[in-house]
Write a protein that holds these residues in place. Sequence first.
Motif, mmCIF file in Angstrom:
data_model
loop_
_atom_site.group_PDB
_atom_site.id
_atom_site.type_symbol
_atom_site.label_atom_id
_atom_site.label_comp_id
_atom_site.label_asym_id
_atom_site.label_seq_id
_atom_site.Cartn_x
_atom_site.Cartn_y
_atom_site.Cartn_z
ATOM 1 N N LEU A 130 0.813 -1.208 0.000
ATOM 2 C CA LEU A 130 0.000 0.000 0.000
ATOM 3 C C LEU A 130 0.850 1.262 0.000
ATOM 4 O O LEU A 130 0.530 2.234 -0.686
ATOM 5 C CB LEU A 130 -0.924 0.004 1.222
ATOM 6 C CG LEU A 130 -2.022 -1.058 1.253
ATOM 7 C CD1 LEU A 130 -2.653 -1.115 2.640
ATOM 8 C CD2 LEU A 130 -3.085 -0.755 0.202
ATOM 9 N N ASN A 131 1.940 1.270 0.757
ATOM 10 C CA ASN A 131 2.762 2.481 0.840
ATOM 11 C C ASN A 131 3.465 2.775 -0.480
ATOM 12 O O ASN A 131 3.600 3.934 -0.881
ATOM 13 C CB ASN A 131 3.772 2.368 1.980
ATOM 14 C CG ASN A 131 4.799 1.270 1.746
ATOM 15 O OD1 ASN A 131 4.442 0.134 1.454
ATOM 16 N ND2 ASN A 131 6.076 1.597 1.870
ATOM 17 N N ILE A 132 3.891 1.736 -1.194
ATOM 18 C CA ILE A 132 4.542 1.944 -2.487
ATOM 19 C C ILE A 132 3.537 2.482 -3.508
ATOM 20 O O ILE A 132 3.820 3.429 -4.249
ATOM 21 C CB ILE A 132 5.192 0.638 -2.983
ATOM 22 C CG1 ILE A 132 6.412 0.308 -2.116
ATOM 23 C CG2 ILE A 132 5.585 0.742 -4.456
ATOM 24 C CD1 ILE A 132 7.069 -1.020 -2.445
ATOM 25 N N ALA A 133 2.360 1.883 -3.543
ATOM 26 C CA ALA A 133 1.322 2.368 -4.458
ATOM 27 C C ALA A 133 0.964 3.816 -4.154
ATOM 28 O O ALA A 133 0.777 4.637 -5.066
ATOM 29 C CB ALA A 133 0.084 1.484 -4.357
ATOM 30 N N ASN A 134 0.892 4.161 -2.890
ATOM 31 C CA ASN A 134 0.551 5.523 -2.487
ATOM 32 C C ASN A 134 1.614 6.518 -2.950
ATOM 33 O O ASN A 134 1.292 7.607 -3.441
ATOM 34 C CB ASN A 134 0.410 5.580 -0.962
ATOM 35 C CG ASN A 134 -0.010 6.945 -0.470
ATOM 36 O OD1 ASN A 134 -1.070 7.439 -0.806
ATOM 37 N ND2 ASN A 134 0.827 7.567 0.347
ATOM 38 N N GLU A 135 2.894 6.152 -2.818
ATOM 39 C CA GLU A 135 3.966 7.059 -3.234
ATOM 40 C C GLU A 135 4.012 7.243 -4.745
ATOM 41 O O GLU A 135 4.299 8.332 -5.238
ATOM 42 C CB GLU A 135 5.317 6.532 -2.732
ATOM 43 C CG GLU A 135 5.510 6.702 -1.242
ATOM 44 C CD GLU A 135 6.982 6.759 -0.846
ATOM 45 O OE1 GLU A 135 7.818 7.103 -1.703
ATOM 46 O OE2 GLU A 135 7.269 6.478 0.327
ATOM 47 N N LEU A 136 3.748 6.175 -5.491
ATOM 48 C CA LEU A 136 3.893 6.243 -6.950
ATOM 49 C C LEU A 136 2.628 6.684 -7.671
ATOM 50 O O LEU A 136 2.684 7.029 -8.852
ATOM 51 C CB LEU A 136 4.346 4.879 -7.483
ATOM 52 C CG LEU A 136 5.740 4.411 -7.053
ATOM 53 C CD1 LEU A 136 6.076 3.079 -7.721
ATOM 54 C CD2 LEU A 136 6.805 5.453 -7.380
ATOM 55 N N ALA A 137 1.495 6.652 -6.979
ATOM 56 C CA ALA A 137 0.231 7.003 -7.641
ATOM 57 C C ALA A 137 0.213 8.440 -8.151
ATOM 58 O O ALA A 137 -0.533 8.763 -9.081
ATOM 59 C CB ALA A 137 -0.940 6.772 -6.682
ATOM 60 N N VAL A 138 1.037 9.302 -7.570
ATOM 61 C CA VAL A 138 1.082 10.705 -8.013
ATOM 62 C C VAL A 138 1.935 10.873 -9.267
ATOM 63 O O VAL A 138 2.038 11.985 -9.792
ATOM 64 C CB VAL A 138 1.609 11.618 -6.886
ATOM 65 C CG1 VAL A 138 0.687 11.584 -5.688
ATOM 66 C CG2 VAL A 138 3.033 11.226 -6.489
ATOM 67 N N ARG A 139 2.559 9.801 -9.743
ATOM 68 C CA ARG A 139 3.382 9.858 -10.955
ATOM 69 C C ARG A 139 2.513 9.436 -12.141
ATOM 70 O O ARG A 139 2.298 8.243 -12.370
ATOM 71 C CB ARG A 139 4.581 8.915 -10.828
ATOM 72 C CG ARG A 139 5.421 9.159 -9.587
ATOM 73 C CD ARG A 139 6.380 10.296 -9.788
ATOM 74 N NE ARG A 139 7.084 10.626 -8.552
ATOM 75 C CZ ARG A 139 8.068 11.505 -8.475
ATOM 76 N NH1 ARG A 139 8.475 12.131 -9.559
ATOM 77 N NH2 ARG A 139 8.651 11.774 -7.329
ATOM 78 N N PRO A 140 1.972 10.378 -12.912
ATOM 79 C CA PRO A 140 1.034 10.021 -13.977
ATOM 80 C C PRO A 140 1.658 9.176 -15.076
ATOM 81 O O PRO A 140 0.951 8.496 -15.821
ATOM 82 C CB PRO A 140 0.559 11.378 -14.507
ATOM 83 C CG PRO A 140 1.641 12.343 -14.123
ATOM 84 C CD PRO A 140 2.178 11.838 -12.826
ATOM 85 N N GLN A 141 2.989 9.203 -15.184
ATOM 86 C CA GLN A 141 3.651 8.413 -16.227
ATOM 87 C C GLN A 141 3.755 6.932 -15.854
ATOM 88 O O GLN A 141 4.108 6.104 -16.683
ATOM 89 C CB GLN A 141 5.048 8.984 -16.525
ATOM 90 C CG GLN A 141 6.108 8.725 -15.455
ATOM 91 C CD GLN A 141 6.114 9.767 -14.348
ATOM 92 O OE1 GLN A 141 5.101 10.391 -14.067
ATOM 93 N NE2 GLN A 141 7.271 9.965 -13.743
ATOM 94 N N PHE A 142 3.451 6.600 -14.589
ATOM 95 C CA PHE A 142 3.480 5.215 -14.141
ATOM 96 C C PHE A 142 2.058 4.654 -14.088
ATOM 97 O O PHE A 142 1.150 5.309 -13.579
ATOM 98 C CB PHE A 142 4.094 5.089 -12.744
ATOM 99 C CG PHE A 142 5.575 5.364 -12.672
ATOM 100 C CD1 PHE A 142 6.344 5.540 -13.812
ATOM 101 C CD2 PHE A 142 6.208 5.450 -11.447
ATOM 102 C CE1 PHE A 142 7.698 5.790 -13.745
ATOM 103 C CE2 PHE A 142 7.565 5.694 -11.359
ATOM 104 C CZ PHE A 142 8.320 5.876 -12.501
#
Length: 259
Positions: A130-142
């Motif tokens: 969950l913490n990894i998804a939360n950190e990367l979710a703000v990266r629209p290119q991912f």
Amino acid sequence: MSRDARWQALLELLVERGRLDVEEAAAELAVSAATIRRDFDQLAEQQMLVRTRGGAVVHGVSYELPLRYKTARHASEKQRIAKAVADLVAPGEAVGLTGGTTTTEVARALAVRSDLASGSPALTIVTNALNIANELAVRPQFKIVLTGGVARPQSYELVGPLADGVLGQITLDVAVLGVVALDVTHGAAAADEAEAAINRLLCERAERVIVAADSSKLGQRAFARICAAESVDTLVTDVAVSGDMLRRFEEAGVTVVAV
């Protein structure tokens, strides 16, 4: 010493010894007994330990130090390892990330790579953390794919049959594993059998498997096996790895990168 650093040190001493007295802990950390009593009371309120007369003991036989208290352990090594792992990922790949402090650093290293700043998608990240998804979710290119499952509060990982269903429908270019232990004979392992099962599925769905682990975890054993050492394509670790340990992994067919 800050409160968080003190709590981390107390919990690590408890994991190591199983029991701590107030006076003993105060001497170890060079603080007052009153401070330690207050720390023990507050950690007991969070169910991180069990208070006893004059001290504390670990919380249950399956005690596991939660992720938020592991982040400072071998921090510089983990950051170097994470950058080296991120450099092994090619743009456009589908990457599986297990939970853990080292894989969280891998996610951060991927997020700041300039050649992954754009793309459609630049990377597909599949994770049960969950913490990894939360950190990367703000990266629209991912493109972020989060498995289902039941959350483990110690590691922020989703586990169980709901996660199995998602992983059975995908294919990965690379799986990046954070492990509790990696041994040539006993393979990669986790402390919890449910986490190990999800990590094993990620390995099975991946074209190649990278283990990101600092040298303190090498040659160690843990309760729940993830995969055999021969299933690991690349081990990224720190330069403190012994020459004998490095040779044994290479003889097992594992490419070792020491940073």
